[in-house]
Scaffold this motif. Structure first.
Motif, PDB file in Angstrom:
ATOM      1  N   LEU A   1       0.821  -1.216   0.000  1.00  0.00           N
ATOM      2  CA  LEU A   1       0.000   0.000   0.000  1.00  0.00           C
ATOM      3  C   LEU A   1       0.855   1.267   0.000  1.00  0.00           C
ATOM      4  CD1 LEU A   1      -2.728  -1.170   2.520  1.00  0.00           C
ATOM      5  CD2 LEU A   1      -3.127  -0.586   0.121  1.00  0.00           C
ATOM      6  N   ARG A   2       1.954   1.254   0.733  1.00  0.00           N
ATOM      7  CA  ARG A   2       2.829   2.434   0.767  1.00  0.00           C
ATOM      8  C   ARG A   2       3.417   2.705  -0.615  1.00  0.00           C
ATOM      9  NH1 ARG A   2       7.306   2.255   5.192  1.00  0.00           N
ATOM     10  NH2 ARG A   2       7.365   4.493   4.734  1.00  0.00           N
ATOM     11  N   ARG A   3       3.858   1.659  -1.302  1.00  0.00           N
ATOM     12  CA  ARG A   3       4.397   1.846  -2.653  1.00  0.00           C
ATOM     13  C   ARG A   3       3.330   2.369  -3.603  1.00  0.00           C
ATOM     14  NH1 ARG A   3       6.703  -3.281  -1.744  1.00  0.00           N
ATOM     15  NH2 ARG A   3       5.228  -4.215  -3.203  1.00  0.00           N
ATOM     16  N   SER A   4       2.076   2.049  -3.309  1.00  0.00           N
ATOM     17  CA  SER A   4       0.972   2.457  -4.180  1.00  0.00           C
ATOM     18  C   SER A   4       0.429   3.837  -3.830  1.00  0.00           C
ATOM     19  CB  SER A   4      -0.149   1.420  -4.115  1.00  0.00           C
ATOM     20  OG  SER A   4       0.318   0.142  -4.510  1.00  0.00           O
ATOM     21  N   GLY A   5       1.021   4.494  -2.836  1.00  0.00           N
ATOM     22  CA  GLY A   5       0.642   5.871  -2.537  1.00  0.00           C
ATOM     23  C   GLY A   5      -0.295   6.061  -1.359  1.00  0.00           C
ATOM     24  N   TYR A   6      -0.425   5.059  -0.497  1.00  0.00           N
ATOM     25  CA  TYR A   6      -1.360   5.167   0.629  1.00  0.00           C
ATOM     26  C   TYR A   6      -0.624   5.298   1.955  1.00  0.00           C
ATOM     27  CZ  TYR A   6      -5.216   4.157  -2.442  1.00  0.00           C
ATOM     28  OH  TYR A   6      -6.138   4.245  -3.450  1.00  0.00           O
ATOM     29  N   GLU A   7      -1.228   6.090   2.834  1.00  0.00           N
ATOM     30  CA  GLU A   7      -0.780   6.174   4.214  1.00  0.00           C
ATOM     31  C   GLU A   7      -1.593   5.175   5.023  1.00  0.00           C
ATOM     32  OE1 GLU A   7       0.109  10.023   6.372  1.00  0.00           O
ATOM     33  OE2 GLU A   7      -1.784   9.464   7.381  1.00  0.00           O
ATOM     34  N   ILE A   8      -0.908   4.439   5.889  1.00  0.00           N
ATOM     35  CA  ILE A   8      -1.574   3.382   6.660  1.00  0.00           C
ATOM     36  C   ILE A   8      -1.445   3.687   8.145  1.00  0.00           C
ATOM     37  CG2 ILE A   8      -1.671   0.910   7.178  1.00  0.00           C
ATOM     38  CD1 ILE A   8       0.222   1.990   4.128  1.00  0.00           C
ATOM     39  N   VAL A   9      -2.547   3.616   8.852  1.00  0.00           N
ATOM     40  CA  VAL A   9      -2.532   3.837  10.295  1.00  0.00           C
ATOM     41  C   VAL A   9      -2.931   2.551  11.014  1.00  0.00           C
ATOM     42  CG1 VAL A   9      -4.900   4.760  10.241  1.00  0.00           C
ATOM     43  CG2 VAL A   9      -3.449   5.216  12.207  1.00  0.00           C
ATOM     44  N   LEU A  10      -2.159   2.206  12.031  1.00  0.00           N
ATOM     45  CA  LEU A  10      -2.505   1.128  12.950  1.00  0.00           C
ATOM     46  C   LEU A  10      -2.872   1.814  14.260  1.00  0.00           C
ATOM     47  CD1 LEU A  10       0.459  -1.362  12.263  1.00  0.00           C
ATOM     48  CD2 LEU A  10      -1.741  -1.206  11.093  1.00  0.00           C
ATOM     49  N   PRO A  11      -4.168   2.027  14.496  1.00  0.00           N
ATOM     50  CA  PRO A  11      -4.598   2.905  15.590  1.00  0.00           C
ATOM     51  C   PRO A  11      -4.309   2.340  16.983  1.00  0.00           C
ATOM     52  CG  PRO A  11      -6.367   2.537  13.991  1.00  0.00           C
ATOM     53  CD  PRO A  11      -5.312   1.527  13.726  1.00  0.00           C
ATOM     54  N   LYS A  12      -4.051   3.240  17.894  1.00  0.00           N
ATOM     55  CA  LYS A  12      -3.880   2.874  19.292  1.00  0.00           C
ATOM     56  C   LYS A  12      -5.242   2.564  19.900  1.00  0.00           C
ATOM     57  CE  LYS A  12      -1.884   4.540  23.639  1.00  0.00           C
ATOM     58  NZ  LYS A  12      -1.196   5.674  24.312  1.00  0.00           N
ATOM     59  N   GLY A  13      -5.308   1.515  20.683  1.00  0.00           N
ATOM     60  CA  GLY A  13      -6.549   1.162  21.368  1.00  0.00           C
ATOM     61  C   GLY A  13      -7.378   0.102  20.675  1.00  0.00           C
ATOM     62  N   GLU A  14      -6.978  -0.286  19.472  1.00  0.00           N
ATOM     63  CA  GLU A  14      -7.712  -1.331  18.749  1.00  0.00           C
ATOM     64  C   GLU A  14      -7.570  -2.663  19.477  1.00  0.00           C
ATOM     65  OE1 GLU A  14      -6.018  -3.736  15.300  1.00  0.00           O
ATOM     66  OE2 GLU A  14      -6.887  -1.976  14.309  1.00  0.00           O
ATOM     67  N   VAL A  15      -8.636  -3.480  19.460  1.00  0.00           N
ATOM     68  CA  VAL A  15      -8.620  -4.793  20.110  1.00  0.00           C
ATOM     69  C   VAL A  15      -9.088  -5.851  19.113  1.00  0.00           C
ATOM     70  CG1 VAL A  15      -8.958  -3.874  22.423  1.00  0.00           C
ATOM     71  CG2 VAL A  15     -10.965  -4.439  21.030  1.00  0.00           C
ATOM     72  N   CYS A  16      -9.159  -7.088  19.582  1.00  0.00           N
ATOM     73  CA  CYS A  16      -9.685  -8.185  18.757  1.00  0.00           C
ATOM     74  C   CYS A  16     -11.064  -7.805  18.213  1.00  0.00           C
ATOM     75  CB  CYS A  16      -9.778  -9.448  19.610  1.00  0.00           C
ATOM     76  SG  CYS A  16     -10.668 -10.819  18.842  1.00  0.00           S
ATOM     77  N   CYS A  17     -11.354  -8.209  17.001  1.00  0.00           N
ATOM     78  CA  CYS A  17     -12.628  -7.852  16.368  1.00  0.00           C
ATOM     79  C   CYS A  17     -13.830  -8.425  17.113  1.00  0.00           C
ATOM     80  CB  CYS A  17     -12.647  -8.314  14.918  1.00  0.00           C
ATOM     81  SG  CYS A  17     -12.741 -10.113  14.705  1.00  0.00           S
ATOM     82  N   GLY A  18     -13.600  -9.470  17.918  1.00  0.00           N
ATOM     83  CA  GLY A  18     -14.695 -10.085  18.679  1.00  0.00           C
ATOM     84  C   GLY A  18     -15.206 -11.379  18.091  1.00  0.00           C
ATOM     85  N   ALA A  19     -14.691 -11.778  16.922  1.00  0.00           N
ATOM     86  CA  ALA A  19     -15.221 -12.969  16.251  1.00  0.00           C
ATOM     87  C   ALA A  19     -15.031 -14.231  17.077  1.00  0.00           C
ATOM     88  CB  ALA A  19     -14.569 -13.129  14.879  1.00  0.00           C
ATOM     89  N   LEU A  20     -13.861 -14.389  17.698  1.00  0.00           N
ATOM     90  CA  LEU A  20     -13.566 -15.624  18.420  1.00  0.00           C
ATOM     91  C   LEU A  20     -14.550 -15.867  19.557  1.00  0.00           C
ATOM     92  CD1 LEU A  20      -9.664 -15.428  18.496  1.00  0.00           C
ATOM     93  CD2 LEU A  20     -11.045 -17.107  17.281  1.00  0.00           C
ATOM     94  N   VAL A  21     -14.808 -14.836  20.357  1.00  0.00           N
ATOM     95  CA  VAL A  21     -15.758 -15.015  21.467  1.00  0.00           C
ATOM     96  C   VAL A  21     -17.208 -14.983  20.968  1.00  0.00           C
ATOM     97  CG1 VAL A  21     -14.242 -14.242  23.308  1.00  0.00           C
ATOM     98  CG2 VAL A  21     -15.535 -12.543  22.013  1.00  0.00           C
TER      99      VAL A  21
END
Length: 445
Positions: free
Chosen positions: A214-234
């Motif tokens: 994505l970076r080579r293709s011109g996009y900025e990527i954010v991995l946000p603080k505070g993100e958790v498991c999506c909840g699917a497993l539980v």
């Protein structure tokens, strides 16, 4: 299907929603032809139609789940092939989700089952805990076969150990939280990338490859603080409140990013997570504080291949002379209806893409299913591997870490995420798992 719920019962929003779903079923039985457990076991109660009857009877009579109901609902993979097949639009996913939540509230499982489920829900959604657990699993792995031979709860312990990697992967080069700037002077867009819980522990290279591409293709990527498991497993273990709490936390995090510097999409590299996140709008629709925000998050959520079809990746930097068997994860093809995009991307990158026979049938991974239902999962895996190997591929591509782990136990053919292969062809490093395929003649010399 005729239902007989009372007016009092229908005041419960879950029951009312389930009643609407039940009424759409016309008993046609088309779902039985594509249900992996019915195909394998031949028991009507292990088909979607049979499970629907069990759920209807349980909910209409307003009674606790019993051993019979639990047995057959537990055997459901939630692969959702039945939803692809159903001509009447029965939303089986939401119905079985309600049944699982009802089971969790009304049925007391055997002690060993409760302990196993508690361990899984305590460890897997938390990367640090999972990494620590894998250290112990590494030393216990040689005992996996012995434990499985004992059967019962020991078989589940053996299956869990067997799934642990033979060596612990290194940590990812681009772990979050953080922001990764575009490598092009003119930024084309900004996206959030779900870090995930099990995936960055088992294969951190998937997110690394996605970020590079994505970076080579011109996009900025954010991995946000505070993100958790999506909840699917539980969520699939019927732990409704825990899954909703995870959903709310992620909605808050991604909403803040969207309202701040903006987001063009929330990208997911594990299709099992994608199916759940795209359902946040439904899961939180009755929560006045979150309904609108959750709907916006679900609208922004995209599988990485779904997003990449609209991205100019440039020209391939090399021409891979490789045949790829593309395994379409159930959560991808049935849960999200994404079937064409990954194969088109691989073909455009120069791979010869092969269709897998009976590709609509599950590999047996299904979140924690291959731990909780190891015998059925192994049979499904063996059938899936045989179908994949019949295409004589050099490499297997897929878009879900659970499938990668499950299928990888049954074959020596390298299995990589679609994003890893695309990153390599469009300028990224050679994936380590391809070494045996690309350099076999050199090794022989």
């Amino acid at each position: 299907m005729q239902t007989n719920f009372t007016a009092e019962q229908l005041k419960d929003r879950h029951v009312a929603e389930s009643e609407k779903i039940l009424r759409k079923c016309v008993h046609c039985g088309f779902c039985t032809a594509t249900c992996p457990t019915f195909t394998l076991l031949g028991d009507e109660l292990d088909s979607p139609r049979g499970r629907i009857y069990l759920i209807k009877d349980m909910l209409e009579n307003d009674r606790p789940a019993d051993e019979k109901v639990v047995k057959h609902i537990d055997r459901c993979l939630s692969c959702l092939a039945c939803m692809t097949t159903c001509p009447s639009g029965v939303h089986y996913m939401h119905l079985v989700d309600h049944a699982r939540a009802h089971i969790e509230k009304t049925y007391k499982r055997p002690l060993t089952d409760r302990l196993m489920r508690s361990v899984l829900s305590f460890v897997l959604p938390y990367p640090r805990r999972f990494r620590f657990a894998l250290i112990g699993a590494y030393f216990g792995r040689p005992l996996a076969g012995l434990l499985k031979s004992f059967g019962g709860p020991f078989a589940k312990m053996g299956a869990m150990l067997e799934l642990a990697p033979s060596r612990a992967p290194m940590r990812g080069q681009m772990e979050g939280p953080g922001v990764f700037a575009s490598e092009q002077k003119s930024r084309k867009g900004r996206v959030a990338l779900l870090s995930g819980c099990a995936q960055p522990v088992l294969n951190p290279g998937i997110n690394d490859a996605t970020i590079r591409l994505l970076r080579r293709s011109g996009y900025e990527i954010v991995l946000p603080k505070g993100e958790v498991c999506c909840g699917a497993l539980v969520h699939h273990m019927g732990k409704e409140e825990a899954s909703l709490e995870n959903a709310r936390r992620n909605v808050d995090v991604w909403s803040a990013e969207a309202s701040g510097e903006g987001l063009d999409a929330i990208l997911i590299t594990a299709s099992g997570c994608g199916t759940t996140i795209k359902d946040y709008g439904y899961m939180l629709k009755d929560d006045p504080a979150y309904a609108e925000k959750a709907a916006r998050v679900s609208a922004l959520a995209k599988d990485v291949t779904e997003f990449l079809t609209g991205v100019d990746l440039g020209e391939p930097r090399l021409r891979p002379d490789l045949t790829v068997a593309y395994h379409s994860a159930c959560s991808m093809q049935h849960g999200q209806k994404i079937t064409r995009q990954p194969k088109d991307l691989l073909s455009a990158a120069g791979f010869q893409v092969k269709e897998v026979p009976d590709g609509h049938l599950c590999c047996g991974s299904a979140g924690t299913y291959n731990i909780l239902q190891p015998e059925i999962a192994q049979k499904l895996r063996d059938r899936k591997v045989a179908n994949i190997e019949s295409t004589r591929p050099d490499v297997i591509a897929t878009g879900n870490i659970g499938c990668m782990t499950q299928i990888g136990l049954g074959t020596q053919i390298p299995i990589l995420h679609t994003a890893e292969l695309l990153d390599w062809v469009y300028g990224g490093p050679e994936p380590e798992d391809l070494a045996t395929v690309l350099h076999a003649p050199e090794a022989a010399e």
